[in-house]
Design a protein around this motif. Structure first.
Motif, PDB file in Angstrom:
ATOM      1  N   MET A   1       0.839  -1.188   0.000  1.00  0.00           N
ATOM      2  CA  MET A   1       0.000   0.000   0.000  1.00  0.00           C
ATOM      3  C   MET A   1       0.878   1.243   0.000  1.00  0.00           C
ATOM      4  O   MET A   1       1.886   1.303   0.668  1.00  0.00           O
ATOM      5  N   LEU A   2       0.440   2.237  -0.770  1.00  0.00           N
ATOM      6  CA  LEU A   2       1.172   3.490  -0.828  1.00  0.00           C
ATOM      7  C   LEU A   2       0.522   4.499   0.092  1.00  0.00           C
ATOM      8  O   LEU A   2      -0.703   4.639   0.124  1.00  0.00           O
ATOM      9  N   GLU A   3       1.325   5.208   0.857  1.00  0.00           N
ATOM     10  CA  GLU A   3       0.770   6.231   1.724  1.00  0.00           C
ATOM     11  C   GLU A   3       0.335   7.440   0.904  1.00  0.00           C
ATOM     12  O   GLU A   3       0.916   7.760  -0.126  1.00  0.00           O
ATOM     13  N   THR A   4      -0.721   8.107   1.378  1.00  0.00           N
ATOM     14  CA  THR A   4      -1.137   9.352   0.757  1.00  0.00           C
ATOM     15  C   THR A   4      -0.186  10.453   1.227  1.00  0.00           C
ATOM     16  O   THR A   4       0.653  10.244   2.096  1.00  0.00           O
ATOM     17  N   LEU A   5      -0.353  11.624   0.660  1.00  0.00           N
ATOM     18  CA  LEU A   5       0.551  12.724   0.989  1.00  0.00           C
ATOM     19  C   LEU A   5       0.510  13.107   2.462  1.00  0.00           C
ATOM     20  O   LEU A   5       1.494  13.581   3.021  1.00  0.00           O
TER      21      LEU A   5
ATOM     22  N   GLY B   1       0.117  10.988   4.911  1.00  0.00           N
ATOM     23  CA  GLY B   1       0.523   9.865   5.747  1.00  0.00           C
ATOM     24  C   GLY B   1      -0.524   8.781   5.941  1.00  0.00           C
ATOM     25  O   GLY B   1      -0.238   7.763   6.562  1.00  0.00           O
ATOM     26  N   ARG B   2      -1.717   8.980   5.415  1.00  0.00           N
ATOM     27  CA  ARG B   2      -2.731   7.930   5.516  1.00  0.00           C
ATOM     28  C   ARG B   2      -2.331   6.762   4.604  1.00  0.00           C
ATOM     29  O   ARG B   2      -1.696   6.955   3.572  1.00  0.00           O
ATOM     30  N   ILE B   3      -2.733   5.555   4.975  1.00  0.00           N
ATOM     31  CA  ILE B   3      -2.407   4.399   4.153  1.00  0.00           C
ATOM     32  C   ILE B   3      -3.493   4.096   3.134  1.00  0.00           C
ATOM     33  O   ILE B   3      -3.338   3.208   2.296  1.00  0.00           O
ATOM     34  N   SER B   4      -4.608   4.812   3.196  1.00  0.00           N
ATOM     35  CA  SER B   4      -5.696   4.608   2.247  1.00  0.00           C
ATOM     36  C   SER B   4      -6.459   5.905   2.058  1.00  0.00           C
ATOM     37  O   SER B   4      -6.648   6.683   3.003  1.00  0.00           O
ATOM     38  N   ILE B   5      -6.936   6.133   0.840  1.00  0.00           N
ATOM     39  CA  ILE B   5      -7.751   7.312   0.572  1.00  0.00           C
ATOM     40  C   ILE B   5      -9.095   7.219   1.267  1.00  0.00           C
ATOM     41  O   ILE B   5      -9.821   8.217   1.355  1.00  0.00           O
TER      42      ILE B   5
ATOM     43  N   ARG C   1      -7.197  -1.702  -8.490  1.00  0.00           N
ATOM     44  CA  ARG C   1      -6.444  -2.680  -7.705  1.00  0.00           C
ATOM     45  C   ARG C   1      -5.677  -1.985  -6.581  1.00  0.00           C
ATOM     46  O   ARG C   1      -5.639  -2.465  -5.441  1.00  0.00           O
ATOM     47  N   GLN C   2      -5.088  -0.845  -6.869  1.00  0.00           N
ATOM     48  CA  GLN C   2      -4.280  -0.141  -5.877  1.00  0.00           C
ATOM     49  C   GLN C   2      -5.132   0.447  -4.756  1.00  0.00           C
ATOM     50  O   GLN C   2      -4.777   0.350  -3.575  1.00  0.00           O
ATOM     51  N   HIS C   3      -6.266   1.031  -5.119  1.00  0.00           N
ATOM     52  CA  HIS C   3      -7.021   1.794  -4.132  1.00  0.00           C
ATOM     53  C   HIS C   3      -8.184   1.046  -3.484  1.00  0.00           C
ATOM     54  O   HIS C   3      -8.536   1.343  -2.338  1.00  0.00           O
ATOM     55  N   VAL C   4      -8.810   0.109  -4.205  1.00  0.00           N
ATOM     56  CA  VAL C   4      -9.927  -0.627  -3.594  1.00  0.00           C
ATOM     57  C   VAL C   4      -9.667  -2.125  -3.538  1.00  0.00           C
ATOM     58  O   VAL C   4     -10.538  -2.892  -3.132  1.00  0.00           O
ATOM     59  N   GLY C   5      -8.465  -2.549  -3.917  1.00  0.00           N
ATOM     60  CA  GLY C   5      -8.165  -3.971  -3.913  1.00  0.00           C
ATOM     61  C   GLY C   5      -6.988  -4.355  -3.058  1.00  0.00           C
ATOM     62  O   GLY C   5      -6.460  -5.452  -3.181  1.00  0.00           O
ATOM     63  N   ASN C   6      -6.550  -3.454  -2.156  1.00  0.00           N
ATOM     64  CA  ASN C   6      -5.390  -3.790  -1.331  1.00  0.00           C
ATOM     65  C   ASN C   6      -5.812  -4.485  -0.035  1.00  0.00           C
ATOM     66  O   ASN C   6      -6.998  -4.623   0.260  1.00  0.00           O
ATOM     67  N   ASP C   7      -4.839  -4.929   0.748  1.00  0.00           N
ATOM     68  CA  ASP C   7      -5.153  -5.720   1.934  1.00  0.00           C
ATOM     69  C   ASP C   7      -5.821  -4.903   3.040  1.00  0.00           C
ATOM     70  O   ASP C   7      -6.640  -5.430   3.804  1.00  0.00           O
ATOM     71  N   PHE C   8      -5.492  -3.615   3.134  1.00  0.00           N
ATOM     72  CA  PHE C   8      -6.164  -2.782   4.134  1.00  0.00           C
ATOM     73  C   PHE C   8      -7.657  -2.666   3.821  1.00  0.00           C
ATOM     74  O   PHE C   8      -8.498  -2.745   4.714  1.00  0.00           O
ATOM     75  N   ILE C   9      -7.987  -2.519   2.551  1.00  0.00           N
ATOM     76  CA  ILE C   9      -9.395  -2.425   2.157  1.00  0.00           C
ATOM     77  C   ILE C   9     -10.111  -3.741   2.428  1.00  0.00           C
ATOM     78  O   ILE C   9     -11.272  -3.745   2.851  1.00  0.00           O
ATOM     79  N   GLY C  10      -9.431  -4.868   2.209  1.00  0.00           N
ATOM     80  CA  GLY C  10     -10.033  -6.159   2.543  1.00  0.00           C
ATOM     81  C   GLY C  10     -10.356  -6.234   4.027  1.00  0.00           C
ATOM     82  O   GLY C  10     -11.444  -6.645   4.431  1.00  0.00           O
ATOM     83  N   TRP C  11      -9.377  -5.818   4.847  1.00  0.00           N
ATOM     84  CA  TRP C  11      -9.594  -5.780   6.300  1.00  0.00           C
ATOM     85  C   TRP C  11     -10.741  -4.845   6.643  1.00  0.00           C
ATOM     86  O   TRP C  11     -11.607  -5.175   7.458  1.00  0.00           O
TER      87      TRP C  11
END
Length: 271
Positions: free
Chosen positions: A1-5, A7-11, A242-252
């Motif tokens: 996952m890429l951090e937002t500007l 510091g959040r890990i998800s939008i 895939r990057q924004h709604v398909g990552n592991d944080f979003i699954g959690w």
């Protein structure tokens, strides 16, 4: 996952402070983390029951023990998904020995899950069940088409396994062929068998993406049956989803809605 500007890990994390939003817990001890993992494992099993994923004794979900990662917790053999609770979970090793608990282990579950856990120390959770749409789509031997935002969550992150297709996975060789498929993927379509998901994040993540994968198979079959050629996502849009709604944080995060519902309506999971 890429951090937002900022510091959040998800939008999806709120920018505004002070709002109620699920947060991944921090643990003060192995025991606290173990309890959390077991609670969410049971909730995942109950979620499978809610979605109609039961099929006799078939189906198994696992999560590594945080203190002894060579061991994993799983649902007991021949106990319906709706009857699994913390007190009847079993703890097993990679050789299939039950080291804690009274019930037997599912042989097929041990062969598949133990092989994946042993081959990939970073994978902490895995799910498999004999579902209707997943089984049907797996018979085609084809990966998912990128026909929706939901399907794009699996873009370049799911594989088709042809080895041991249709053979009951009770021999260790079957487990090894499945394990190799998870080197660079979160989901597998085992030809003539069914769906498997794995997570390097949480049982929540593995369970939600299993539910999502089953739904994607259902949509794929409906479109195939319609005879209408669908419009597929561009590579750019599939990668973005895939990057924004398909990552592991979003699954959690998705799974927290199910966990809250199950915990409120089925408090016996904590027994």
């Amino acid at each position: 996952m890429l951090e937002t500007l900022d510091g959040r890990i998800s939008i999806y994390q709120p920018e505004q402070q002070g709002l109620i939003f699920p947060e991944i817990p921090q643990y003060s001890s192995f025991e606290a983390e173990r309890t959390y993992r077991k609670q969410h494992l049971v909730a995942a099993v109950r979620a499978f029951a809610m979605h109609g994923f039961d099929y006799g004794f078939a189906g198994h979900l696992t999560i590594r023990d945080p203190e002894q990662p060579e061991l994993y917790w799983t649902n007991p053999m021949c106990v319906h998904f709706s009857q699994v609770r913390m007190s009847n979970l079993i703890l097993a090793d990679h050789a299939g020995n039950v080291v804690q608990g009274s019930h037997a282990i599912n042989r097929a579950g041990f062969v598949l899950h133990a092989a994946v856990h042993e081959a990939h120390p970073d994978i902490i959770a895995m799910c498999h069940a004999h579902t209707i749409y997943g089984t049907a789509w797996c018979a085609t031997g084809r990966p998912l088409d990128m026909i929706s935002q939901d399907a794009a969550c699996f873009y370049n992150d799911h594989v088709v396994i042809g080895a041991s297709a249709g053979a009951v996975a009770v021999e260790r060789e079957s487990g090894y062929s499945v394990a190799s498929a998870f080197a660079n993927a979160r989901a597998a379509l085992h030809q003539n068998h069914g769906l498997l998901t794995a997570s390097r994040h949480s049982i929540d993540d593995a369970a939600f993406w299993f539910i999502a994968l089953e739904r994607c198979c259902q949509v794929q079959l409906l479109i195939e049956a319609s005879g209408v050629k669908p419009q597929e996502l561009s590579q750019k849009n599939a990668e973005y989803s895939r990057q924004h709604v398909g990552n592991d944080f979003i699954g959690w995060l998705h799974f927290q809605t199910l966990y809250a519902q199950i915990a409120a309506q089925q408090p016996d999971i904590f027994d």
